[in-house]
Design a protein around this motif. Structure first.
Motif, PDB file in Angstrom:
ATOM      1  N   GLN A 161      -3.310   1.981  -3.547  1.00 58.28           N
ATOM      2  CA  GLN A 161      -3.251   3.312  -2.939  1.00 58.28           C
ATOM      3  C   GLN A 161      -3.590   3.230  -1.460  1.00 58.28           C
ATOM      4  N   ALA A 162      -2.839   3.955  -0.637  1.00 55.16           N
ATOM      5  CA  ALA A 162      -3.123   4.045   0.788  1.00 55.16           C
ATOM      6  C   ALA A 162      -4.470   4.736   1.003  1.00 55.16           C
TER       7      ALA A 162
ATOM      8  N   THR B 183       0.864  -1.176   0.000  1.00 60.63           N
ATOM      9  CA  THR B 183       0.000   0.000   0.000  1.00 60.63           C
ATOM     10  C   THR B 183       0.900   1.226   0.000  1.00 60.63           C
ATOM     11  N   SER B 184       0.675   2.111  -0.952  1.00 59.33           N
ATOM     12  CA  SER B 184       1.583   3.231  -1.178  1.00 59.33           C
ATOM     13  C   SER B 184       0.898   4.585  -1.040  1.00 59.33           C
ATOM     14  N   LYS B 185       1.697   5.592  -0.649  1.00 57.87           N
ATOM     15  CA  LYS B 185       1.198   6.967  -0.607  1.00 57.87           C
ATOM     16  C   LYS B 185       0.907   7.465  -2.021  1.00 57.87           C
ATOM     17  N   ASP B 186       1.646   6.946  -3.013  1.00 54.77           N
ATOM     18  CA  ASP B 186       1.451   7.283  -4.428  1.00 54.77           C
ATOM     19  C   ASP B 186       1.563   5.976  -5.214  1.00 54.77           C
TER      20      ASP B 186
ATOM     21  N   SER C 152      -5.506   7.851   5.594  1.00 55.60           N
ATOM     22  CA  SER C 152      -4.404   8.053   6.537  1.00 55.60           C
ATOM     23  C   SER C 152      -3.083   8.285   5.804  1.00 55.60           C
ATOM     24  N   GLY C 153      -2.994   7.813   4.566  1.00 54.08           N
ATOM     25  CA  GLY C 153      -1.783   7.970   3.780  1.00 54.08           C
ATOM     26  C   GLY C 153      -0.644   7.084   4.232  1.00 54.08           C
ATOM     27  N   LYS C 154      -0.930   6.118   5.073  1.00 57.24           N
ATOM     28  CA  LYS C 154       0.118   5.256   5.625  1.00 57.24           C
ATOM     29  C   LYS C 154       0.509   4.167   4.629  1.00 57.24           C
ATOM     30  N   ALA C 155       1.783   4.122   4.292  1.00 52.58           N
ATOM     31  CA  ALA C 155       2.307   3.072   3.423  1.00 52.58           C
ATOM     32  C   ALA C 155       2.532   1.813   4.250  1.00 52.58           C
TER      33      ALA C 155
END
Length: 116
Positions: free
Chosen positions: A55-56, A11-14, A59-62
Motif C-alpha cells: 500500500q502507498a 506500491t499501489s494506491k489500492d 501521499s498515495g503515490k504509486a
C-alpha cells in the motif's frame, strides 16, 4: 558482469486491487501480511525476479522500484551522489536478510539498492 536486479517493490494506491489484478492476469500467488498490508509475490515459475506489492503511504503515490544487488550500499550511494543522483533512504538493516537503501537517478526515478 553487471549487478543483477534482486527485487521489485510495487506500491499501489489500492494494494488489494493491484494484488488481485496481477494475480489474475499473471497467475501469481501473493501471500499477504495483513499487519503490513504487503504481499510477497510468488510467480510459481522458479525464475524471474521476486518482489512484493504494498500500500502507498499517505501521499498515495504509486511506484514501481527495482532493487539492484551491490556489495556496499553506502559506498554505492556515494558514487550515485557523485554522478548526479540523490540519496533518498540511507542504508538500513533488515535483520537476517540484508541492507536496503534507495536513491533517485538523474531523471528523478526512484531505485533501490540491496546489499546481502
Amino acid at each position: 558482469m553487471g549487478k543483477p536486479i534482486a527485487w521489485f517493490d510495487l506500491t499501489s494506491k489500492d494494494a488489494a486491487k493491484s494484488r488481485a489484478f496481477y494475480s489474475d492476469i499473471f497467475g501469481w500467488k501473493i501471500d499477504v501480511d495483513p499487519q503490513m498490508n504487503y504481499g510477497m509475490v510468488d510467480t510459481g515459475a522458479g525464475e524471474g525476479i521476486p518482489g512484493g506489492i504494498g500500500q502507498a503511504d499517505e501521499s498515495g503515490k504509486a511506484a514501481l522500484v527495482m532493487y539492484i544487488v551491490v556489495d556496499d550500499a553506502e559506498a554505492t550511494l556515494k558514487q550515485i551522489e557523485a554522478q548526479g543522483g540523490e540519496r533518498l533512504t540511507p542504508p538500513y538493516d533488515i535483520p537476517g536478510i540484508g541492507v536496503m537503501a534507495t536513491f533517485k537517478d538523474p531523471d528523478g526515478l526512484q531505485v533501490g539498492l540491496w546489499q546481502r
